[in-house]
Design a protein around this motif. Structure first.
Motif, PDB file in Angstrom:
ATOM      1  N   TYR A 181       0.661  -1.506   0.135  1.00 26.20           N
ATOM      2  CA  TYR A 181       0.043  -0.269  -0.083  1.00 26.20           C
ATOM      3  C   TYR A 181       0.766   1.166   0.052  1.00 26.20           C
ATOM      4  CZ  TYR A 181      -3.416   3.550   1.616  1.00 26.20           C
ATOM      5  OH  TYR A 181      -4.041   4.589   1.609  1.00 26.20           O
ATOM      6  N   LEU A 182       1.949   1.432   0.590  1.00 28.79           N
ATOM      7  CA  LEU A 182       2.412   3.012   0.933  1.00 28.79           C
ATOM      8  C   LEU A 182       3.266   2.606  -0.454  1.00 28.79           C
ATOM      9  CD1 LEU A 182       4.291   1.897   4.692  1.00 28.79           C
ATOM     10  CD2 LEU A 182       2.176   3.551   3.764  1.00 28.79           C
ATOM     11  N   GLY A 183       4.255   1.485  -1.142  1.00 35.87           N
ATOM     12  CA  GLY A 183       4.359   1.509  -2.150  1.00 35.87           C
ATOM     13  C   GLY A 183       3.765   2.063  -3.185  1.00 35.87           C
ATOM     14  N   THR A 184       2.424   1.388  -3.609  1.00 39.50           N
ATOM     15  CA  THR A 184       1.577   2.057  -4.403  1.00 39.50           C
ATOM     16  C   THR A 184       1.166   3.709  -3.643  1.00 39.50           C
ATOM     17  OG1 THR A 184      -0.167   1.316  -3.361  1.00 39.50           O
ATOM     18  CG2 THR A 184       0.556   0.339  -5.578  1.00 39.50           C
ATOM     19  N   GLU A 185       0.858   4.230  -2.982  1.00 36.84           N
ATOM     20  CA  GLU A 185       0.523   5.125  -2.959  1.00 36.84           C
ATOM     21  C   GLU A 185       2.128   6.826  -3.091  1.00 36.84           C
ATOM     22  OE1 GLU A 185      -2.420   7.294  -2.041  1.00 36.84           O
ATOM     23  OE2 GLU A 185      -2.782   4.904  -2.737  1.00 36.84           O
ATOM     24  N   SER A 186       2.587   6.083  -2.438  1.00 38.01           N
ATOM     25  CA  SER A 186       4.310   6.622  -2.966  1.00 38.01           C
ATOM     26  C   SER A 186       3.812   7.597  -3.780  1.00 38.01           C
ATOM     27  CB  SER A 186       5.417   5.864  -2.241  1.00 38.01           C
ATOM     28  OG  SER A 186       5.443   5.528  -0.514  1.00 38.01           O
ATOM     29  N   ARG A 187       4.349   5.952  -5.131  1.00 41.89           N
ATOM     30  CA  ARG A 187       4.702   6.620  -6.327  1.00 41.89           C
ATOM     31  C   ARG A 187       3.299   7.216  -7.279  1.00 41.89           C
ATOM     32  NH1 ARG A 187       7.888   1.677  -9.069  1.00 41.89           N
ATOM     33  NH2 ARG A 187       7.339   1.206  -7.123  1.00 41.89           N
ATOM     34  N   ARG A 188       2.231   7.112  -6.071  1.00 41.62           N
ATOM     35  CA  ARG A 188       1.536   7.537  -7.163  1.00 41.62           C
ATOM     36  C   ARG A 188       1.426   8.974  -6.760  1.00 41.62           C
ATOM     37  NH1 ARG A 188      -3.900   6.646  -7.835  1.00 41.62           N
ATOM     38  NH2 ARG A 188      -3.889   4.896  -6.707  1.00 41.62           N
ATOM     39  N   LEU A 189       2.018   9.697  -5.460  1.00 46.92           N
ATOM     40  CA  LEU A 189       2.499  11.138  -5.332  1.00 46.92           C
ATOM     41  C   LEU A 189       3.166  11.880  -5.786  1.00 46.92           C
ATOM     42  CD1 LEU A 189       1.641  13.252  -3.135  1.00 46.92           C
ATOM     43  CD2 LEU A 189       3.735  12.320  -2.881  1.00 46.92           C
ATOM     44  N   HIS A 199      10.909   3.307   1.266  1.00 43.29           N
ATOM     45  CA  HIS A 199      10.288   3.069   0.812  1.00 43.29           C
ATOM     46  C   HIS A 199      10.734   3.022  -0.828  1.00 43.29           C
ATOM     47  CE1 HIS A 199       7.049   0.186   1.828  1.00 43.29           C
ATOM     48  NE2 HIS A 199       6.675   0.121   0.604  1.00 43.29           N
ATOM     49  N   LEU A 200      10.576   4.373  -1.339  1.00 43.45           N
ATOM     50  CA  LEU A 200      11.014   4.431  -2.866  1.00 43.45           C
ATOM     51  C   LEU A 200      12.090   3.881  -3.268  1.00 43.45           C
ATOM     52  CD1 LEU A 200      10.323   8.839  -2.941  1.00 43.45           C
ATOM     53  CD2 LEU A 200       9.242   5.918  -3.455  1.00 43.45           C
ATOM     54  N   ALA A 201      13.262   3.718  -2.300  1.00 44.06           N
ATOM     55  CA  ALA A 201      14.391   2.811  -2.497  1.00 44.06           C
ATOM     56  C   ALA A 201      14.694   1.892  -2.583  1.00 44.06           C
ATOM     57  CB  ALA A 201      15.210   3.331  -1.545  1.00 44.06           C
ATOM     58  N   GLN A 202      14.007   1.338  -1.333  1.00 44.61           N
ATOM     59  CA  GLN A 202      12.959  -0.869  -1.747  1.00 44.61           C
ATOM     60  C   GLN A 202      12.468  -0.840  -3.436  1.00 44.61           C
ATOM     61  OE1 GLN A 202      11.937  -1.724   1.830  1.00 44.61           O
ATOM     62  NE2 GLN A 202      13.414  -2.026   3.032  1.00 44.61           N
ATOM     63  N   SER A 203      11.567   0.060  -3.009  1.00 39.79           N
ATOM     64  CA  SER A 203      10.427  -0.294  -4.031  1.00 39.79           C
ATOM     65  C   SER A 203      11.111   0.189  -6.034  1.00 39.79           C
ATOM     66  CB  SER A 203       9.249   0.497  -4.470  1.00 39.79           C
ATOM     67  OG  SER A 203       9.286   1.664  -3.619  1.00 39.79           O
ATOM     68  N   GLU A 204      12.261   0.300  -5.470  1.00 43.58           N
ATOM     69  CA  GLU A 204      13.220   0.747  -7.002  1.00 43.58           C
ATOM     70  C   GLU A 204      12.638   1.853  -7.943  1.00 43.58           C
ATOM     71  OE1 GLU A 204      14.240  -2.940  -9.471  1.00 43.58           O
ATOM     72  OE2 GLU A 204      13.797  -4.197  -8.138  1.00 43.58           O
ATOM     73  N   ALA A 205      12.044   2.705  -7.025  1.00 40.75           N
ATOM     74  CA  ALA A 205      11.815   4.144  -7.143  1.00 40.75           C
ATOM     75  C   ALA A 205      12.507   4.795  -8.074  1.00 40.75           C
ATOM     76  CB  ALA A 205      10.514   4.999  -6.280  1.00 40.75           C
ATOM     77  N   LEU A 206      13.938   4.623  -7.253  1.00 43.55           N
ATOM     78  CA  LEU A 206      14.743   5.951  -7.256  1.00 43.55           C
ATOM     79  C   LEU A 206      15.984   4.884  -8.489  1.00 43.55           C
ATOM     80  CD1 LEU A 206      15.671   6.310  -3.730  1.00 43.55           C
ATOM     81  CD2 LEU A 206      14.434   7.299  -5.139  1.00 43.55           C
ATOM     82  N   THR A 207      15.775   6.223  -9.552  1.00 41.80           N
ATOM     83  CA  THR A 207      16.959   5.860 -10.556  1.00 41.80           C
ATOM     84  C   THR A 207      18.875   6.363  -9.866  1.00 41.80           C
ATOM     85  OG1 THR A 207      16.962   8.347 -11.025  1.00 41.80           O
ATOM     86  CG2 THR A 207      15.305   6.269 -12.129  1.00 41.80           C
ATOM     87  N   PRO A 208      19.917   5.588 -10.723  1.00 41.50           N
ATOM     88  CA  PRO A 208      21.111   6.310 -10.055  1.00 41.50           C
ATOM     89  C   PRO A 208      21.081   6.985 -10.210  1.00 41.50           C
ATOM     90  CG  PRO A 208      21.164   3.946 -11.429  1.00 41.50           C
ATOM     91  CD  PRO A 208      19.505   4.294 -11.455  1.00 41.50           C
TER      92      PRO A 208
END
Lengths: 128, 128
Positions: free
Chosen positions: A81-89, B104-113
DNA sequence: CGTAGTCGATTACATACGTAAACGATGGAG
DNA sequence: CTCCATCGTTTACGTATGTAATCGACTACG
């Protein structure tokens, strides 16, 4: 033909409060959920029941019968949940880039020294 | 007696699309806003007009007359908007702490180099 | 056995949001 | 002057959300 695996319906803010209770401990009865959130949000037990039903419909919560009542448990992980919401933002406000979000939090002093230290540590890990 | 300075009403997702157009360039007519967003979101001009009115009501947009029509401009800065929305998310999901969001962003690979490099640079600045 | 409390389910109702059609004023083309 | 295109405004309507009251079933107490 099976439905195209229904993309998870959104969880509203009120519903999230219920999920938080279940994420902390589960399964719980509606009563118990209420004990965790009703005081805080000034809700009636009925409100909690409604939210639980909606969450069940949204497939975010599972029920298991226990005598005459139900026990409720989360079907989605909090971290998802945290993941999708964070990414959405991040997508909605920062074009999907996390760095500008971080810059913004930094500028608006939303970052405590502790946060900064923690993030530094995380960065170090990421680089290793 | 003056109203307790009305805390800014929330801007919805559809409304945000209109704001983005105005943040990019302003003042604009309803027509011009539509040219910027209608194709993308598959909206009619009427929809844009409705959203503009609502934004005016919410005091997020100002109007100035120009002959028979209006020119619209943002009354709130984009960076303020980003700030409140970001903080709202951090509060709602991470108890106000930014570090967990980052983790969280880091774990979900939402962070690019690139993101990581940028954030490192920002951190360096913060510490100076 | 009847009745009161408790459950989940159903219904309710106000506000917000997404999306737009209908309406009334008005200014420009003939 | 008349009619049409265009404005902003008003009204519309479906879904989501917040917040509950009500209902029908069932169980435990007297």
């Amino acid at each position: 033909m099976a439905e195209k695996s229904d993309q998870p319906e959104r969880i509203s803010e009120a519903e999230q409060a219920v999920m938080e209770a279940l994420w902390q401990r589960s399964p719980l009865t509606a009563q118990e959920v209420c004990e965790h959130v009703c005081a805080e949000r000034d809700w009636s037990l009925n409100t909690v029941k409604t939210l639980l039903s909606r969450l069940v419909t949204k497939q975010a919560v599972a029920t298991q019968p226990d005598g005459k009542r139900f026990l409720y448990s989360p079907r989605i992980a909090r971290s998802d949940y945290l993941g999708t919401e964070s990414r959405r933002l991040v997508d909605r406000l920062f074009g999907g880039r996390a760095a500008p979000l971080f810059a913004h939090l930094a500028q608006s002093e939303a970052l405590t020294p502790d946060d900064i230290a923690e993030i530094e540590a995380l960065l170090k890990e990421l680089k290793s």
